[in-house]
Design a protein around this motif. Structure first.
Motif, PDB file in Angstrom:
ATOM      1  N   ILE A  14       0.836  -1.204   0.000  1.00 44.14           N
ATOM      2  CA  ILE A  14       0.000   0.000   0.000  1.00 44.14           C
ATOM      3  C   ILE A  14       0.872   1.256   0.000  1.00 44.14           C
ATOM      4  CG2 ILE A  14      -1.700   1.330   1.300  1.00 44.14           C
ATOM      5  CD1 ILE A  14      -2.878  -1.183   0.025  1.00 44.14           C
ATOM      6  N   PHE A  15       1.924   1.242   0.804  1.00 42.90           N
ATOM      7  CA  PHE A  15       2.823   2.398   0.890  1.00 42.90           C
ATOM      8  C   PHE A  15       3.424   2.721  -0.474  1.00 42.90           C
ATOM      9  CE2 PHE A  15       7.125   4.101   1.406  1.00 42.90           C
ATOM     10  CZ  PHE A  15       6.868   5.241   2.156  1.00 42.90           C
ATOM     11  N   ASN A  16       3.862   1.681  -1.195  1.00 42.02           N
ATOM     12  CA  ASN A  16       4.482   1.912  -2.503  1.00 42.02           C
ATOM     13  C   ASN A  16       3.471   2.472  -3.498  1.00 42.02           C
ATOM     14  OD1 ASN A  16       7.017   1.030  -1.698  1.00 42.02           O
ATOM     15  ND2 ASN A  16       6.609  -1.105  -2.246  1.00 42.02           N
ATOM     16  N   TRP A  17       2.243   1.977  -3.458  1.00 42.02           N
ATOM     17  CA  TRP A  17       1.222   2.501  -4.364  1.00 42.02           C
ATOM     18  C   TRP A  17       0.890   3.953  -4.038  1.00 42.02           C
ATOM     19  CZ3 TRP A  17      -2.364  -2.389  -3.935  1.00 42.02           C
ATOM     20  CH2 TRP A  17      -1.873  -3.383  -4.791  1.00 42.02           C
ATOM     21  N   LYS A  18       0.774   4.248  -2.740  1.00 41.41           N
ATOM     22  CA  LYS A  18       0.469   5.624  -2.337  1.00 41.41           C
ATOM     23  C   LYS A  18       1.605   6.568  -2.744  1.00 41.41           C
ATOM     24  CE  LYS A  18      -3.492   5.248   0.041  1.00 41.41           C
ATOM     25  NZ  LYS A  18      -4.683   6.092  -0.159  1.00 41.41           N
ATOM     26  N   LYS A  19       2.832   6.082  -2.645  1.00 42.70           N
ATOM     27  CA  LYS A  19       3.992   6.897  -3.018  1.00 42.70           C
ATOM     28  C   LYS A  19       3.952   7.257  -4.500  1.00 42.70           C
ATOM     29  CE  LYS A  19       7.978   4.888  -2.865  1.00 42.70           C
ATOM     30  NZ  LYS A  19       9.220   4.240  -2.346  1.00 42.70           N
ATOM     31  N   GLU A  20       3.319   6.368  -5.297  1.00 43.32           N
ATOM     32  CA  GLU A  20       3.178   6.606  -6.736  1.00 43.32           C
ATOM     33  C   GLU A  20       1.876   7.351  -7.067  1.00 43.32           C
ATOM     34  OE1 GLU A  20       3.270   2.646  -8.191  1.00 43.32           O
ATOM     35  OE2 GLU A  20       5.434   2.366  -7.820  1.00 43.32           O
ATOM     36  N   ASN A  21       1.184   7.833  -6.023  1.00 39.78           N
ATOM     37  CA  ASN A  21      -0.080   8.562  -6.175  1.00 39.78           C
ATOM     38  C   ASN A  21      -1.174   7.712  -6.836  1.00 39.78           C
ATOM     39  OD1 ASN A  21       0.816  11.062  -5.054  1.00 39.78           O
ATOM     40  ND2 ASN A  21       1.918  11.476  -6.970  1.00 39.78           N
ATOM     41  N   GLN A  22      -1.143   6.406  -6.554  1.00 37.60           N
ATOM     42  CA  GLN A  22      -2.175   5.513  -7.048  1.00 37.60           C
ATOM     43  C   GLN A  22      -3.347   5.516  -6.073  1.00 37.60           C
ATOM     44  OE1 GLN A  22      -1.822   3.871  -9.949  1.00 37.60           O
ATOM     45  NE2 GLN A  22       0.156   2.852 -10.111  1.00 37.60           N
ATOM     46  N   THR A  23      -4.561   5.632  -6.605  1.00 36.19           N
ATOM     47  CA  THR A  23      -5.732   5.543  -5.734  1.00 36.19           C
ATOM     48  C   THR A  23      -6.091   4.077  -5.510  1.00 36.19           C
ATOM     49  OG1 THR A  23      -7.214   5.738  -7.644  1.00 36.19           O
ATOM     50  CG2 THR A  23      -6.659   7.765  -6.448  1.00 36.19           C
ATOM     51  N   ILE A  24      -6.677   3.795  -4.340  1.00 38.34           N
ATOM     52  CA  ILE A  24      -6.941   2.415  -3.933  1.00 38.34           C
ATOM     53  C   ILE A  24      -8.421   2.220  -3.654  1.00 38.34           C
ATOM     54  CG2 ILE A  24      -6.489   0.659  -2.165  1.00 38.34           C
ATOM     55  CD1 ILE A  24      -3.709   1.962  -1.853  1.00 38.34           C
ATOM     56  N   LYS A  45     -12.550  -1.161  -9.940  1.00 39.75           N
ATOM     57  CA  LYS A  45     -11.608  -0.986 -11.043  1.00 39.75           C
ATOM     58  C   LYS A  45     -11.978   0.212 -11.915  1.00 39.75           C
ATOM     59  CE  LYS A  45     -10.275  -4.584 -13.353  1.00 39.75           C
ATOM     60  NZ  LYS A  45      -8.800  -4.340 -13.259  1.00 39.75           N
ATOM     61  N   SER A  46     -13.267   0.539 -11.952  1.00 38.01           N
ATOM     62  CA  SER A  46     -13.696   1.683 -12.757  1.00 38.01           C
ATOM     63  C   SER A  46     -13.424   3.014 -12.053  1.00 38.01           C
ATOM     64  CB  SER A  46     -15.191   1.571 -13.082  1.00 38.01           C
ATOM     65  OG  SER A  46     -15.990   1.833 -11.933  1.00 38.01           O
ATOM     66  N   LYS A  47     -13.187   2.980 -10.737  1.00 40.53           N
ATOM     67  CA  LYS A  47     -13.020   4.214  -9.971  1.00 40.53           C
ATOM     68  C   LYS A  47     -11.613   4.416  -9.418  1.00 40.53           C
ATOM     69  CE  LYS A  47     -17.790   4.882  -8.362  1.00 40.53           C
ATOM     70  NZ  LYS A  47     -17.919   6.273  -8.827  1.00 40.53           N
ATOM     71  N   ALA A  48     -10.858   3.335  -9.246  1.00 39.08           N
ATOM     72  CA  ALA A  48      -9.557   3.425  -8.576  1.00 39.08           C
ATOM     73  C   ALA A  48      -8.458   2.805  -9.429  1.00 39.08           C
ATOM     74  CB  ALA A  48      -9.625   2.741  -7.213  1.00 39.08           C
ATOM     75  N   ASP A  49      -7.228   3.201  -9.158  1.00 38.86           N
ATOM     76  CA  ASP A  49      -6.085   2.649  -9.894  1.00 38.86           C
ATOM     77  C   ASP A  49      -5.776   1.219  -9.476  1.00 38.86           C
ATOM     78  OD1 ASP A  49      -5.559   5.114 -11.276  1.00 38.86           O
ATOM     79  OD2 ASP A  49      -4.668   5.894  -9.425  1.00 38.86           O
ATOM     80  N   LYS A  50      -5.918   0.936  -8.185  1.00 41.48           N
ATOM     81  CA  LYS A  50      -5.626  -0.389  -7.657  1.00 41.48           C
ATOM     82  C   LYS A  50      -6.838  -0.901  -6.876  1.00 41.48           C
ATOM     83  CE  LYS A  50      -1.300  -0.514  -9.052  1.00 41.48           C
ATOM     84  NZ  LYS A  50      -0.832  -1.492 -10.071  1.00 41.48           N
ATOM     85  N   THR A  51      -7.105  -2.194  -6.995  1.00 39.51           N
ATOM     86  CA  THR A  51      -8.221  -2.805  -6.274  1.00 39.51           C
ATOM     87  C   THR A  51      -7.705  -3.849  -5.296  1.00 39.51           C
ATOM     88  OG1 THR A  51      -9.854  -2.430  -8.016  1.00 39.51           O
ATOM     89  CG2 THR A  51     -10.274  -4.255  -6.502  1.00 39.51           C
ATOM     90  N   VAL A  52      -8.091  -3.676  -4.028  1.00 43.29           N
ATOM     91  CA  VAL A  52      -7.706  -4.598  -2.953  1.00 43.29           C
ATOM     92  C   VAL A  52      -8.966  -5.292  -2.438  1.00 43.29           C
ATOM     93  CG1 VAL A  52      -6.709  -4.797  -0.636  1.00 43.29           C
ATOM     94  CG2 VAL A  52      -5.740  -3.172  -2.289  1.00 43.29           C
TER      95      VAL A  52
END
Length: 289
Positions: A14-24, A45-52
């Motif tokens: 999560i930290f790495n994705w946030k550092k890349e300004n990816q929305t979750i 997937k239609s609203k965010a860059d990454k899906t958890v």
């Protein structure tokens, strides 16, 4: 697709994705996934860059120990469905990961939203839901979280919890997906016998009757409930937990049936309890579902 079991690995990803300004986007589940869950993932997937997605059967939300032990599991099938749906990360915590000190002596309670429906008939259920969801929110740190509107009371309670506690998360309610005969998709449907599954068709048929009554001007909740109860009880194997008509925002009982009304039911077919709801309207307005 990444599969994590520990807090440390999850937080690192999560930290790495946030550092890349990816929305979750985040969809918490208890597994035994079906098309209704997949719709949550697709909306994410239609609203965010990454899906958890988390898969965790949460013991603190079961007021019936037998129900907890019998909850259906299919981890291999769930992971395959997640991968096919394009989920980026699945979090598979053990009970000790979520509750390292055992079930905590800590309670969240919303007296208004929990007064009726499942809050009345399933004591301690939503306390357990709020506890686990708040912990998962802290671990996943999502920008969006997705909940099915079939569990409408849960959706409203989580939405209000996020507002009260200032979680920086947008809660998104996703419409209910239904089988061909109108029965809401649920992980519990698999526990129905063939005869019980046939009887479960009474629920969507009851909603059709309710809509007719509502549009024909029936405003008395008592009369409305009695007609619907008689319809459901046309099968001797059906046991009604509740039939309630409430305001869709406050979840408080409607004294007269006008405007927008949430008709919510919980019905036992054998030992399997199914819930469902339908929004009734007698004026033109945007459908909150």
């Amino acid at each position: 697709m990444i599969v994590c079991e520990t807090r440390e690995e999850l937080k690192s990803r999560i930290f790495n994705w946030k550092k890349e300004n990816q929305t979750i986007g985040f969809a918490p589940t208890m597994g035994y996934l079906h098309a209704g869950h997949i719709s949550l993932f697709e909306t994410s997937k239609s609203k965010a860059d990454k899906t958890v997605v988390s898969i965790f059967v949460n013991p603190t939300q079961f007021n019936d120990p037998e129900d907890y032990l019998k909850y259906p599991l299919d981890l291999d099938g769930d992971l395959k469905k997640c991968e096919e749906a394009g989920v980026d990360l699945v979090f598979l915590p053990k009970k000790e990961t979520i509750y390292p000190d055992g079930n905590p002596d800590f309670v969240m309670f919303q007296s208004g939203l929990q007064k009726n429906l499942c809050g009345r008939t399933r004591p301690n259920h939503f306390e357990g839901v709020m506890l686990v969801v708040s912990k998962l929110f802290h671990l996943v740190n999502p920008d969006f979280a997705f909940f099915g509107r079939k569990d409408y009371q849960q959706f409203r309670i989580i939405e209000e919890m996020v507002r009260i506690l200032d979680f920086p998360i947008q809660i998104v309610g996703v419409p209910t997906l239904r089988e061909k005969d109108g029965l809401a998709m649920s992980s519990r449907n698999v526990r129905l016998t063939e005869k019980e599954r046939e009887n479960a068709n009474l629920i969507p048929r009851m909603f059709t009757l309710a809509e007719k009554l509502f549009k024909n001007g029936e405003k008395n909740p008592k009369v409305f409930h009695e007609i619907l109860a008689d319809f459901l009880l046309s099968s001797s194997s059906v046991k009604i937990d509740y039939i309630e008509t409430v305001d869709p925002h406050t979840l408080q009982e409607k004294l007269t049936l006008d405007g927008e009304v949430l008709l919510a039911v919980a019905v036992f077919f054998g030992k399997t309890r199914l819930i469902d709801n339908e929004l009734l309207r007698n004026f033109d307005s945007e459908n909150i579902f």
